[in-house]
Scaffold this active site. Sequence first.
Site, PDB file in Angstrom:
ATOM      1  CE  LYS A 138      -0.990  17.653 -31.011  1.00  0.00           C
ATOM      2  NZ  LYS A 138       0.049  17.111 -30.064  1.00  0.00           N
TER       3      LYS A 138
ATOM      4  CE1 TYR B 244       1.223  22.009 -32.721  1.00  0.00           C
ATOM      5  CE2 TYR B 244       2.015  19.818 -32.182  1.00  0.00           C
ATOM      6  CZ  TYR B 244       1.372  20.979 -31.811  1.00  0.00           C
ATOM      7  OH  TYR B 244       0.873  21.107 -30.544  1.00  0.00           O
TER       8      TYR B 244
END
Length: 447
Positions: free
Chosen positions: A191, A276
């Site tokens: 990510k 996140y």
Amino acid sequence: MKYLNQLLHSAADQLSGYSRREFIGNAGKTLLAATVIGELASAESASAQSTAGGRGPGPRSMADAIKVEVPTQHAPSEGAATSYPSILPKDKRAGYAIVGLGELTLGEIMPAFSACKNSKPVALVSGDADKARKVAMQYGIDPKNVYSYQNFDDIKNNPEIEAVYIVLPNSMHEEYVVRAANAGKHVLCEKPMATSSKEAQRMIDACKKAGKKLMIAYRIQYEPNNRQMMEYTRKQKFGKVKVITAVNVQNIGNPNQWRLKKALAGGGSLPDIGLYNINTNRFLLGEEPYMVNAHTYTTPNDIRFKEVEEAVMFQMFFPSGAIANSTCSYGVHDSKHYRCYADNGGWFGMDPGYSYKGLMPEVSHAEGRVQNKMQPKIQEKNQFALEIDHFSECVIENKTPYTPGEEGLQDHKIMEAIYESARTHKPVELARISTVDTFRGTPPKED
Ligand code: NAD
């Protein structure tokens, strides 16, 4: 052993639920005691042959996993009996090429393979041949399986490599995902997936065209304590969650690193750590935001932030009425936590919540005049091992990963809306999505 396993499972198929598990457990113990030593010995010799001959794994399934039990020494009051993992013999595990030998690979991913049950590192890709040679020696990787960025495409001729794990700066993800898929390999990508939704879409399309799986490494979604928080939210344990607060901040150092270059990172704190907040908020609720509202802040004349933003404060609005208020920053001391506020006597969350280790769940709930505050923790497991093994299981059993490329693409669309909102000082609407877990595939198995 495989034949015995099949017999055992087909007999157990006549049963259901708990009695089936109990049957396999009891009968399996007897069979395993008699056969596990022979199985392990033959697995090792098959593994040696496989490596020597350079062959990929033959026919296999997750039913080939070996479970070994020993009698428990503890009273039932000491908690659940230890559960020993079911582990695939080495020659049947999915073989990975790891691309990029930086901080995450050396600090977390390579060590995590020793906790993996279905996965093994078989190749390395690096621009630094000497470093790659040393890492290969550390982890017992055949030196012939060390590739450079230039000869990376030769992995297509190596059947030991089934999957590629991309751990490069964000702007390089697209190129290496596409090259890996074109070389006939499944791809696990770090990510953020890319630096824009356009790149993310091209990565999905390339993997689809090549008939290969693509998963984005959202480790939080595989971690048991975060999954527990997700269940509290979805099952409304303390009522309906209406507000989430989420913070992911850290003080970034070296002003010359790629994370502070827009072309390489795609942005500042938002795509790196604010992601996140975004992804976990979506995971907890299972919903997709229909609107975002955001502001950015960057300290004037801080040499670290010439190209990218320091901090972003943003709200995500969800169809159920829930609002998530998040902050990410590269300019203050490390803190990573979230809290879900529900409407029937409680709140819960994690502090720390997004870290690799040391996670701490928190629950506060009212019982009449008594306010209970608890830290109900599930034993931690290596998040990277859980995530890698999930992808291997999807490869072995031909399933869609829980966090496929589409999950990463949705985060890019949300990040683009957040930047637009900050730029225009107005809320920005997103496509209205009323289904739950819209972009997720097969949920990970609880072990
Ligand atoms: P890093 O800088 O430590 O490592 C990057 C690697 O890429 C290095 O080995 C570097 O030599 C190589 N590289 C190749 N070309 C490069 C170039 N042009 N510029 C800079 N480096 C180049 O970074 P990292 O912290 O290991 O992050 C790698 C990826 O992993 C990023 O996408 C990051 O977002 C992601 N990440 C994820 C987590 C997580 O918890 N899942 C944590 C940290 C990083």
